[in-house]
Motif scaffolding. Sequence first.
Motif, PDB file in Angstrom:
ATOM      1  N   LYS A  84      26.026-118.256  66.597  1.00  0.00           N
ATOM      2  CA  LYS A  84      25.917-116.794  66.667  1.00  0.00           C
ATOM      3  C   LYS A  84      27.303-116.165  66.807  1.00  0.00           C
ATOM      4  O   LYS A  84      27.625-115.188  66.127  1.00  0.00           O
ATOM      5  CB  LYS A  84      25.052-116.419  67.873  1.00  0.00           C
ATOM      6  N   ASN A  87      29.178-116.491  63.457  1.00  0.00           N
ATOM      7  CA  ASN A  87      28.662-115.531  62.475  1.00  0.00           C
ATOM      8  C   ASN A  87      29.141-114.122  62.779  1.00  0.00           C
ATOM      9  O   ASN A  87      29.461-113.352  61.869  1.00  0.00           O
ATOM     10  CB  ASN A  87      27.133-115.570  62.426  1.00  0.00           C
ATOM     11  N   HIS A  88      29.215-113.774  64.078  1.00  0.00           N
ATOM     12  CA  HIS A  88      29.705-112.463  64.471  1.00  0.00           C
ATOM     13  C   HIS A  88      31.182-112.297  64.133  1.00  0.00           C
ATOM     14  O   HIS A  88      31.603-111.254  63.634  1.00  0.00           O
ATOM     15  CB  HIS A  88      29.472-112.247  65.972  1.00  0.00           C
ATOM     16  N   ALA A  91      31.778-111.793  60.392  1.00  0.00           N
ATOM     17  CA  ALA A  91      31.285-110.530  59.804  1.00  0.00           C
ATOM     18  C   ALA A  91      32.336-109.445  59.810  1.00  0.00           C
ATOM     19  O   ALA A  91      33.356-109.443  60.316  1.00  0.00           O
ATOM     20  CB  ALA A  91      30.072-110.052  60.583  1.00  0.00           C
TER      21      ALA A  91
END
Length: 91
Positions: A84, A87-88, A91
């Motif tokens: 997580k 992925n953050h 982005a």
Amino acid sequence: MSPRFCPLAPFSLSILQQTLYYYLTQIEIVDSLHAIGEQSVSAYPSIKPSDIERVELDLPPLPEQVEIGHTLRALDDKIANNTKINNHLAA
């Protein structure tokens, strides 16, 4: 439930459901069951309940299964959290 899926549950009180899950999701076991499924005579790969029944498990005592389960669950949670975060950051 689809007739193509069969839920699994421990047959004995000597194995925890979580232990069964972790055991059956090991790559060696998945590959072995996949090979059995590929040899089926149906239109799609499948394994019979009797194929699963023949899988032998070398189980530690229940208290040890509980400890192993806690450790593996903590690692799974850490991996999910790291994914997580990655992925953050991406982005």
